[in-house]
Design a protein around this motif. Structure first.
Motif, short mmCIF file in Angstrom:
data_model
loop_
_atom_site.label_atom_id
_atom_site.label_comp_id
_atom_site.label_asym_id
_atom_site.label_seq_id
_atom_site.Cartn_x
_atom_site.Cartn_y
_atom_site.Cartn_z
N SER A 1 -5.20 32.47 -11.86
CA SER A 1 -3.97 32.16 -12.60
C SER A 1 -3.91 32.97 -13.88
O SER A 1 -4.81 32.87 -14.72
N LEU B 1 -2.25 32.36 -16.31
CA LEU B 1 -2.08 31.48 -17.47
C LEU B 1 -3.27 31.60 -18.42
O LEU B 1 -3.12 31.46 -19.63
N HIS C 1 -1.73 34.03 -9.10
CA HIS C 1 -1.06 32.74 -9.28
C HIS C 1 -0.30 32.78 -10.62
O HIS C 1 -0.88 33.07 -11.67
N ASP D 1 1.97 30.59 -13.15
CA ASP D 1 2.34 29.23 -13.53
C ASP D 1 3.57 29.23 -14.43
O ASP D 1 3.50 29.67 -15.58
N HIS E 1 4.12 29.22 -8.98
CA HIS E 1 4.02 27.76 -9.05
C HIS E 1 5.01 27.26 -10.09
O HIS E 1 4.80 27.43 -11.29
N MET F 1 6.54 24.67 -12.24
CA MET F 1 6.40 23.34 -12.84
C MET F 1 7.63 23.14 -13.72
O MET F 1 7.55 23.10 -14.95
N PRO G 1 -0.73 18.72 -14.26
CA PRO G 1 -0.27 20.06 -14.61
C PRO G 1 0.25 20.17 -16.04
O PRO G 1 0.75 19.21 -16.61
N GLY G 2 0.10 21.35 -16.60
CA GLY G 2 0.58 21.61 -17.95
C GLY G 2 -0.32 22.54 -18.74
O GLY G 2 0.15 23.32 -19.54
N GLY H 1 -4.23 24.89 -18.68
CA GLY H 1 -5.47 25.33 -18.07
C GLY H 1 -6.64 24.68 -18.79
O GLY H 1 -6.48 24.08 -19.85
N GLY H 2 -7.80 24.80 -18.19
CA GLY H 2 -9.03 24.37 -18.85
C GLY H 2 -9.31 22.88 -18.84
O GLY H 2 -10.15 22.41 -19.59
N ASP I 1 -5.52 23.42 -7.27
CA ASP I 1 -5.19 24.05 -8.54
C ASP I 1 -5.59 23.13 -9.69
O ASP I 1 -5.06 22.02 -9.82
N GLY I 2 -6.52 23.63 -10.51
CA GLY I 2 -6.92 22.89 -11.70
C GLY I 2 -8.40 22.57 -11.70
O GLY I 2 -8.89 21.86 -10.80
N GLY I 3 -9.13 23.12 -12.67
CA GLY I 3 -10.54 22.79 -12.81
C GLY I 3 -11.44 23.37 -11.73
O GLY I 3 -12.52 22.85 -11.46
N GLY J 1 -8.11 29.61 -13.08
CA GLY J 1 -7.66 30.25 -14.32
C GLY J 1 -8.82 30.47 -15.27
O GLY J 1 -9.35 31.58 -15.40
N THR J 2 -9.25 29.38 -15.92
CA THR J 2 -10.30 29.46 -16.94
C THR J 2 -11.59 30.05 -16.39
O THR J 2 -12.21 30.91 -17.03
C1 DX5 Z 1 -2.13 23.86 -14.52
C2 DX5 Z 1 -1.78 25.11 -13.75
C3 DX5 Z 1 -2.99 25.78 -13.23
C4 DX5 Z 1 -3.91 26.25 -14.29
C5 DX5 Z 1 -5.31 26.20 -13.74
O1 DX5 Z 1 -0.98 23.21 -14.92
O2 DX5 Z 1 -0.95 24.83 -12.66
O3 DX5 Z 1 -2.67 26.82 -12.33
O4 DX5 Z 1 -3.63 27.56 -14.72
O5 DX5 Z 1 -6.15 26.46 -14.78
P1 DX5 Z 1 -7.69 26.12 -14.76
O6 DX5 Z 1 -8.29 26.88 -13.62
O7 DX5 Z 1 -8.11 26.59 -16.09
O8 DX5 Z 1 -7.82 24.65 -14.59
#
Ligand code: DX5
Ligand code: ZN
Length: 218
Positions: free
Chosen positions: A9, A11, A34, A36, A67, A69, A142-143, A145-146, A176-178, A198-199
């Motif tokens: 991602s 992001l 990806h 966001d 994606h 949101m 969602p909202g 990263g990290g 998606d996420g973590g 992402g992170t």
């Molecule tokens: C969260 C996004 C994710 C985010 C994931 O709202 O939809 O795609 O970038 O980030 P990590 O991998 O850091 O959790």
């Protein structure tokens, strides 16, 4: 077990050099990008819109996994399609008429995805499964990263894999996420096809090594 597709991602990339972020992804062995999109309404953060996707498009030949949101995503389907998205994923919680929006996405010739936040059960999207190419299971709220993963969400991956097995649709399952090396292992065991990261991706010193580990190769 097949190898999952890796979708970093942007992001988590440096927004002042997103082409640099794309180059890091291209050289890492990750297959998808990806993107966001956040509207500050459906989620408590703002990221970027269709112009960013369109401006990045000439700098990458990889799949653009967009994606959304955002509330009322139907209003933006055409713009993201024209900007060069390959997959356009909407949230079932973002509007009442998800089926109509998925039809509109397919009408542009793009692949359509449906996403659910951690508090939404799989049963809520069951009627939509025959009409989607991808199901995005959010493993954080969602909202941002990290955030730390909510591992209970992997149960939904298992349920979606079983539903697909029983003929309820033909879709990729994405999380998606973590997602990092250790949570990716659980995700693979649950049956995912796509891992968004992402992170962990942009924080990795050696991104090719990280991608191999996310895929379970080392
Ligand atoms: C969260 C996004 C994710 C985010 C994931 O709202 O939809 O795609 O970038 O980030 P990590 O991998 O850091 O959790
Ligand atoms: Zn995302």
């Amino acid at each position: 077990m097949h190898l999952p597709i890796i979708a970093p991602s942007v992001l988590a990339a440096d927004f002042s050099s997103l082409t640099g972020g794309l180059a890091l992804i291209a050289s890492s062995g990750a297959e998808w990008i990806h993107l966001d999109v956040m509207d500050g309404c459906f989620v408590p953060n703002i990221s970027f819109g269709p112009k960013m996707v369109g401006d990045l498009r000439p700098h990458s030949s990889q799949i653009f996994d967009v994606h959304l949101m955002i509330r009322n995503p139907l209003n933006f389907v055409e713009e993201f399609a024209q900007a060069g998205a390959d997959y356009i994923t909407i949230h079932v919680e973002a509007g009442v008429h998800s089926h109509r929006t998925l039809q509109a996405i397919h009408g542009t010739g793009k692949k359509a995805g449906i996403s659910i936040v951690p508090s939404t059960p799989v049963s809520f999207i069951e009627p939509l499964l025959p009409f989607v190419d991808l199901v995005l299971v959010m493993t954080v709220n969602p909202g941002y990263g990290g955030q730390p993963i909510i591992p209970e969400c992997f149960e939904k991956v298992r349920a979606l894999a079983a539903m697909r097995e029983s003929g309820k649709g033909d879709y990729l399952i994405s999380v998606d996420g973590g997602i990092n090396e250790s949570t990716a292992k659980t995700a693979r065991e649950a049956g995912v096809d796509v891992l968004v990261a992402g992170t962990s991706f942009f924080g990795a010193a050696d991104k090719a090594v990280l991608v191999g580990r996310l895929k379970g190769l080392s």
